[in-house]
Design a protein around this motif. Structure first.
Motif, mmCIF file in Angstrom:
data_model
loop_
_atom_site.group_PDB
_atom_site.id
_atom_site.type_symbol
_atom_site.label_atom_id
_atom_site.label_comp_id
_atom_site.label_asym_id
_atom_site.label_seq_id
_atom_site.Cartn_x
_atom_site.Cartn_y
_atom_site.Cartn_z
ATOM 1 N N ILE A 57 4.601 -16.376 -13.879
ATOM 2 C CA ILE A 57 3.794 -15.284 -14.435
ATOM 3 C C ILE A 57 4.635 -14.133 -14.959
ATOM 4 O O ILE A 57 4.134 -13.290 -15.700
ATOM 5 C CB ILE A 57 2.739 -14.767 -13.429
ATOM 6 N N GLY A 58 5.889 -14.058 -14.574
ATOM 7 C CA GLY A 58 6.760 -12.989 -15.022
ATOM 8 C C GLY A 58 6.614 -11.743 -14.164
ATOM 9 O O GLY A 58 5.606 -11.550 -13.481
ATOM 10 N N VAL A 59 7.623 -10.899 -14.209
ATOM 11 C CA VAL A 59 7.651 -9.690 -13.400
ATOM 12 C C VAL A 59 6.495 -8.761 -13.775
ATOM 13 O O VAL A 59 5.841 -8.188 -12.908
ATOM 14 C CB VAL A 59 9.011 -8.965 -13.535
ATOM 15 N N ARG A 60 6.239 -8.603 -15.062
ATOM 16 C CA ARG A 60 5.188 -7.672 -15.488
ATOM 17 C C ARG A 60 3.834 -8.083 -14.928
ATOM 18 O O ARG A 60 3.104 -7.266 -14.354
ATOM 19 C CB ARG A 60 5.124 -7.607 -17.011
ATOM 20 N N ASN A 61 3.474 -9.354 -15.064
ATOM 21 C CA ASN A 61 2.188 -9.808 -14.539
ATOM 22 C C ASN A 61 2.144 -9.743 -13.014
ATOM 23 O O ASN A 61 1.100 -9.424 -12.434
ATOM 24 C CB ASN A 61 1.865 -11.226 -15.020
ATOM 25 N N TYR A 62 3.273 -10.030 -12.379
ATOM 26 C CA TYR A 62 3.328 -9.894 -10.922
ATOM 27 C C TYR A 62 3.044 -8.451 -10.515
ATOM 28 O O TYR A 62 2.252 -8.196 -9.604
ATOM 29 C CB TYR A 62 4.689 -10.350 -10.377
ATOM 30 N N GLU A 63 3.674 -7.503 -11.197
ATOM 31 C CA GLU A 63 3.462 -6.096 -10.854
ATOM 32 C C GLU A 63 2.034 -5.649 -11.170
ATOM 33 O O GLU A 63 1.443 -4.886 -10.411
ATOM 34 C CB GLU A 63 4.487 -5.203 -11.552
ATOM 35 N N LEU A 64 1.452 -6.124 -12.265
ATOM 36 C CA LEU A 64 0.061 -5.780 -12.574
ATOM 37 C C LEU A 64 -0.883 -6.307 -11.491
ATOM 38 O O LEU A 64 -1.788 -5.593 -11.033
ATOM 39 C CB LEU A 64 -0.347 -6.313 -13.951
ATOM 40 N N ALA A 65 -0.686 -7.556 -11.075
ATOM 41 C CA ALA A 65 -1.529 -8.134 -10.017
ATOM 42 C C ALA A 65 -1.340 -7.375 -8.711
ATOM 43 O O ALA A 65 -2.298 -7.089 -7.987
ATOM 44 C CB ALA A 65 -1.200 -9.614 -9.827
ATOM 45 N N THR A 66 -0.095 -7.026 -8.414
ATOM 46 C CA THR A 66 0.223 -6.294 -7.196
ATOM 47 C C THR A 66 -0.410 -4.909 -7.201
ATOM 48 O O THR A 66 -1.015 -4.483 -6.212
ATOM 49 C CB THR A 66 1.750 -6.209 -7.031
ATOM 50 N N LEU A 67 -0.285 -4.207 -8.318
ATOM 51 C CA LEU A 67 -0.867 -2.870 -8.411
ATOM 52 C C LEU A 67 -2.390 -2.925 -8.307
ATOM 53 O O LEU A 67 -2.999 -2.076 -7.643
ATOM 54 C CB LEU A 67 -0.437 -2.190 -9.713
ATOM 55 N N ALA A 68 -3.008 -3.909 -8.941
ATOM 56 C CA ALA A 68 -4.476 -4.025 -8.865
ATOM 57 C C ALA A 68 -4.926 -4.308 -7.441
ATOM 58 O O ALA A 68 -5.900 -3.726 -6.957
ATOM 59 C CB ALA A 68 -4.972 -5.117 -9.807
#
Length: 193
Positions: A57-68
């Motif tokens: 998923i890539g770092v960006r998508n990981y961080e978006l999922a994590t933040l949500a």
């Protein structure tokens, strides 16, 4: 925190590495790191899970999922830490991150980004009522089977980690590298009932 973590002085093995990483990046050891040092094997397993998820998923998508997920479960530890990680990884710039923190649906994100964050938020607040329709929104946004599973794993992993910190009343430290405006935006979900 009622549990007693291993002391920084004299730490060995994985615990020493955990402490060294915090000291090298911020000059102190975070309370959440100290908590996880009580069971370094669990910390290692958690990190291995994250490393298994990020490639698809890539770092960006990981961080978006994590933040949500962190936003949904009102986790100040993870909102602050992953706000900083998103900046350091250049997944989002400060202005966009501030908008995402306040209202990701109105932050100028792509439809795929919003679908991912909405899925992670729903998993964090009402997983029991989720159906194939929820995963279909990710498929419709262009995510593959592997990515759909890994988005769910990323959000689920954040729930695990954040809820453990909350359950054990781990103190929240100031996170260096965040402006006051960004810190306030990241913590704004905590102000909502």
């Amino acid at each position: 925190m009622i549990v007693t973590p291993p002391p920084v002085d004299g730490a060995e093995g994985h615990v020493a590495e955990m402490y060294r990483n915090d000291l090298a990046s911020d000059g102190f050891v975070y309370s959440h790191t100290r908590l996880m040092a009580i069971n370094p094997e669990a910390h290692d397993a958690f990190e291995a899970l994250v490393q298994a998820v990020v490639p698809s998923i890539g770092v960006r998508n990981y961080e978006l999922a994590t933040l949500a997920a962190a936003r949904a479960i009102r986790s100040p530890h993870c909102l602050l830490a992953h706000g900083r990680k998103a900046l350091r990884a250049e997944a989002l710039d400060e202005g966009q991150l501030e908008k995402v923190a306040r209202d990701y649906a109105d932050a100028g994100l792509s439809e795929a980004d919003v679908a991912l964050m909405r899925f992670a938020e729903r998993l964090s607040t009402d997983a029991a009522s989720m159906t194939d329709a929820d995963a279909q929104t990710l498929r419709d946004a262009g995510f593959t089977d592997r990515q759909i599973v890994d988005i769910a794993l990323a959000a689920g992993a954040r729930n695990f980690f954040s809820r453990v910190l909350q359950a054990l009343a781990v103190p929240v430290e100031d996170v260096p590298g965040l402006s006051p405006a960004l810190t306030e935006a990241l913590l704004s979900p905590l102000d909502r009932g």
